[in-house]
Design a protein around this motif. Structure first.
Motif, PDB file in Angstrom:
ATOM      1  N   ILE A 446       0.824  -1.204   0.000  1.00 15.33           N
ATOM      2  CA  ILE A 446       0.000   0.000   0.000  1.00 15.33           C
ATOM      3  C   ILE A 446       0.864   1.263   0.000  1.00 15.33           C
ATOM      4  O   ILE A 446       1.887   1.333   0.691  1.00 15.33           O
ATOM      5  CB  ILE A 446      -0.973   0.000   1.211  1.00 15.33           C
ATOM      6  CG1 ILE A 446      -2.090   1.021   0.995  1.00 15.33           C
ATOM      7  CG2 ILE A 446      -0.237   0.261   2.530  1.00 15.33           C
ATOM      8  CD1 ILE A 446      -3.258   0.867   1.955  1.00 15.33           C
ATOM      9  N   ASP A 447       0.478   2.229  -0.799  1.00 16.55           N
ATOM     10  CA  ASP A 447       1.106   3.543  -0.779  1.00 16.55           C
ATOM     11  C   ASP A 447       0.715   4.215   0.534  1.00 16.55           C
ATOM     12  O   ASP A 447      -0.477   4.317   0.845  1.00 16.55           O
ATOM     13  CB  ASP A 447       0.595   4.364  -1.965  1.00 16.55           C
ATOM     14  CG  ASP A 447       1.245   5.732  -2.081  1.00 16.55           C
ATOM     15  OD1 ASP A 447       1.714   6.266  -1.057  1.00 16.55           O
ATOM     16  OD2 ASP A 447       1.258   6.293  -3.197  1.00 16.55           O
ATOM     17  N   PRO A 448       1.684   4.671   1.337  1.00 19.55           N
ATOM     18  CA  PRO A 448       1.345   5.285   2.633  1.00 19.55           C
ATOM     19  C   PRO A 448       0.332   6.424   2.529  1.00 19.55           C
ATOM     20  O   PRO A 448      -0.457   6.640   3.455  1.00 19.55           O
ATOM     21  CB  PRO A 448       2.697   5.792   3.146  1.00 19.55           C
ATOM     22  CG  PRO A 448       3.707   4.909   2.485  1.00 19.55           C
ATOM     23  CD  PRO A 448       3.143   4.589   1.134  1.00 19.55           C
ATOM     24  N   LEU A 449       0.310   7.109   1.389  1.00 23.74           N
ATOM     25  CA  LEU A 449      -0.650   8.201   1.223  1.00 23.74           C
ATOM     26  C   LEU A 449      -2.091   7.698   1.221  1.00 23.74           C
ATOM     27  O   LEU A 449      -3.016   8.438   1.581  1.00 23.74           O
ATOM     28  CB  LEU A 449      -0.378   8.969  -0.074  1.00 23.74           C
ATOM     29  CG  LEU A 449       0.812   9.933  -0.075  1.00 23.74           C
ATOM     30  CD1 LEU A 449       0.985  10.551  -1.454  1.00 23.74           C
ATOM     31  CD2 LEU A 449       0.629  11.023   0.976  1.00 23.74           C
ATOM     32  N   LEU A 450      -2.273   6.436   0.802  1.00 21.85           N
ATOM     33  CA  LEU A 450      -3.634   5.885   0.767  1.00 21.85           C
ATOM     34  C   LEU A 450      -4.201   5.651   2.159  1.00 21.85           C
ATOM     35  O   LEU A 450      -5.405   5.412   2.306  1.00 21.85           O
ATOM     36  CB  LEU A 450      -3.655   4.579  -0.029  1.00 21.85           C
ATOM     37  CG  LEU A 450      -3.300   4.675  -1.509  1.00 21.85           C
ATOM     38  CD1 LEU A 450      -3.413   3.309  -2.180  1.00 21.85           C
ATOM     39  CD2 LEU A 450      -4.183   5.687  -2.218  1.00 21.85           C
ATOM     40  N   LEU A 451      -3.332   5.726   3.185  1.00 24.20           N
ATOM     41  CA  LEU A 451      -3.796   5.569   4.558  1.00 24.20           C
ATOM     42  C   LEU A 451      -4.209   6.907   5.176  1.00 24.20           C
ATOM     43  O   LEU A 451      -4.524   6.983   6.360  1.00 24.20           O
ATOM     44  CB  LEU A 451      -2.704   4.903   5.406  1.00 24.20           C
ATOM     45  CG  LEU A 451      -2.351   3.472   4.970  1.00 24.20           C
ATOM     46  CD1 LEU A 451      -1.124   2.972   5.721  1.00 24.20           C
ATOM     47  CD2 LEU A 451      -3.528   2.533   5.191  1.00 24.20           C
ATOM     48  N   ILE A 452      -4.185   7.950   4.353  1.00 22.58           N
ATOM     49  CA  ILE A 452      -4.674   9.269   4.757  1.00 22.58           C
ATOM     50  C   ILE A 452      -5.835   9.606   3.833  1.00 22.58           C
ATOM     51  O   ILE A 452      -5.672   9.642   2.611  1.00 22.58           O
ATOM     52  CB  ILE A 452      -3.579  10.353   4.625  1.00 22.58           C
ATOM     53  CG1 ILE A 452      -2.329   9.943   5.402  1.00 22.58           C
ATOM     54  CG2 ILE A 452      -4.096  11.712   5.102  1.00 22.58           C
ATOM     55  CD1 ILE A 452      -1.123  10.841   5.122  1.00 22.58           C
TER      56      ILE A 452
END
Length: 570
Positions: A446-452
């Motif tokens: 997962i792209d860390p940005l997708l967790l925001i």
């Protein structure tokens, strides 16, 4: 929860050209161009959709075969079983097909079948086919399901039962051996619009039958209240043909809904004009609750019932099921959140996997979505049934959940789903291993940005832009939904006033000023950011626009989604 702000762009030359054609403000033209409405004709079609713009149903692959097979069944006095899924899309599909066939054929030769969610599972079931064989049905019309039921439809064929499949889910390479498959997503189907819901595909089949039989268009347009209910509930794009069907379906819903929907509206005490939002949050949950908590066939009975008193009896059953669903949803969500909050290791993870044997399996998918509102990450909620753990998974936008579940298949008995949602089953002793593997797979991919969470903003305006004419055009963009969401605006350098305050402990009642114009607004669940307002510095405010009526006076109100100090974006 902090959000990533993304302000959409549009081709400036197209925006200016559209402004010249339409004579409306640049911010509105900016939004229209973002939605690929970049000419006068496209804008006319968008703001003034016409039923004559609906596509010829015979453009759909196999439509001629489907019509011929149904007419042959009528000529030969065969028995027809209408089969559909247990959600809103499936039950409305079955209702419109059953009601239409009753008009053109012998009612005693027609029946419907809705599989039980827990005893039979999703889609075409062996029990349903066996029911058809035992009761001498010659033809099954499946709606909102069947495209992946290769083995089961082969089984039906072996029993001498023909199938017509009406579906909108993505087909696999191998198709079932049906007499006709109506699905615009087939690779070799030339139907111009690909995003119909299952009820929409069924509606096109009814349209084709009406045309072939020389019936008046009212004989199929009378079902638009059910079609728009399916469009809203199934969260399909409100673009193209769906927008036309939804536009006229809402008119039908507000003027002459079927007895069942009328009863649901009355029980929900909805007084205002019905919108797609009302369909999604008021009508759909009550219909879906029937299948989640009990048997969805009573939803079909409600939809096909003409007697208002009898329809109300079914509606009351759905209303009661929905109350039970809300109670289970609320209590399980509260329990699940406590499990996370009391476990520091779980808080730091990139996934959530929770299991309790007593949780109601009818609401685990809803609970997964609820948890994502607090902990924005792929989530799996499991419960126990007949010594097997089963449940539902939900993703965050942009992450392929199905692939992540597929990578954990060594720990599963079965699984299925798509990009954003999935279901699975496993032995209880494998839950911990599955949880660890799922965390590893998601963390690695997962792209860390997708967790925001991402907040999509359409365009910048000032309070001076918010006029009656501006708002009237925004209203004409309805019905809203995927592909045509309610416009989200940003106003920069907004100042709060001393009258801004916290209400009901977690919301903010805004009184704010921009370019010497003062406006009020409400920001739900934003009280934890109230300290920013007390700094008395310029803010960038993200909001939608609503009307608020008070003491017989209607004023514009901002529905604030988020805000930041103005410098934080620069």
């Amino acid at each position: 929860m902090e959000k990533r702000w993304k302000i959409l762009k549009a081709d400036e030359s197209k925006v200016l050209s559209l402004k010249s054609s339409l004579g409306i403000s640049l911010p509105l033209c900016n939004i229209l161009v973002q939605r690929e409405i970049d000419s006068f004709q496209k804008a006319k079609d968008y703001f003034r959709p016409q039923l004559c713009q609906l596509h010829d149903p015979f453009l759909m692959k196999d439509m001629e075969k489907a019509v011929q097979r149904i007419l042959l069944a009528i000529d030969n006095n065969e028995k027809i079983l209408v089969f559909g899924d247990y959600d809103v899309d499936g039950t409305t599909s079955v209702a419109i097909m059953y009601r239409f066939l009753k008009k053109i054929y012998n009612e005693e030769k027609i029946a419907f079948y809705i599989p039980h969610r827990y005893k039979e599972g999703y889609g075409v079931s062996k029990q349903g086919i066996d029911f058809a064989k035992e009761n001498n049905f010659d033809l099954i019309i499946s709606l909102d399901c069947g495209i992946k039921s290769v083995d089961l439809i082969q089984y039906a064929c072996a029993l001498g039962i023909d199938f017509i499949v009406c579906d909108h889910h993505l087909p696999d390479e191998q198709l079932p051996p049906a007499i006709a498959i109506l699905n615009p997503k087939q690779k070799d189907c030339n139907y111009p619009y690909k995003e119909l819901c299952g009820c929409g595909v069924g509606f096109k089949l009814i349209t084709a039958l009406c045309q072939r039989l020389g019936l008046h268009e009212n004989e199929y347009l009378c079902y638009l209240d059910l079609v728009v209910s399916a469009i809203g509930a199934d969260i399909v794009p409100i673009t193209g043909e769906n927008r036309i069907l939804a536009y006229y379906g809402l008119q039908h819903l507000n003027t002459s809904p079927c007895a069942g929907i009328k009863a649901l509206i009355e029980l929900s005490q909805l007084k205002s004009k019905i919108s797609i939002t009302n369909v999604v949050f008021i009508i759909a949950p009550r219909v879906n609750a029937a299948g989640r908590m009990d048997d969805a066939s009573k939803a079909v009975r409600m939809f096909i019932e003409d007697d208002e008193l009898k329809a109300k009896e079914f509606a009351e059953m759905l209303h009661s099921d929905n109350s039970d669903r809300k109670d289970a949803d609320s209590s399980i969500t509260e329990e699940a959140l406590a499990m996370i909050e009391n476990n520091p290791e779980m808080i730091s993870r990139k996934t959530t996997v929770l299991f309790q044997p007593h949780w109601h399996k009818g609401v685990v998918g809803i609970v997964a979505s609820r948890l994502i509102e607090t902990y924005f990450r792929p989530t799996v909620i499991l419960t126990l049934g007949e010594n097997i753990a089963g449940g539902s998974a939900r993703s965050v936008p942009g992450f392929n959940l199905y692939e992540a579940i597929h990578a954990c298949r060594e720990h599963l008995i079965g699984y299925g789903g798509h990009f954003a949602a999935a279901g699975m089953s496993m032995y209880p002793e494998n839950i911990e291993a599955f949880s660890q593997k799922f965390e590893e797979v998601v963390s690695a991919n997962i792209d860390p940005l997708l967790l925001i969470p991402e907040l999509i903003i359409n365009t910048e305006i000032t309070f001076k832009n918010i006029t009656s004419g501006f708002y009237n055009i925004v209203q004409q963009m309805e019905p809203y939904g995927p592909g045509n969401l309610r416009p989200v605006f940003i106003a920069r350098n907004v100042m709060s006033t001393p009258w801004t305050k916290i209400v009901k402990e977690k919301h903010i009642r805004f009184v704010v000023k921009n370019e010497n114009i003062t406006m009020t607004g409400i920001g739900f669940n934003l009280a934890d950011k109230f300290d920013l307002l007390q700094l008395n510095k310029p803010l960038d405010l993200v909001f939608t626009i609503d009307e608020n009526e008070w003491n017989n006076t209607v004023n514009f109100q901002l529905k604030v989604i988020d805000f930041r100090l103005s410098d934080s974006l620069n």
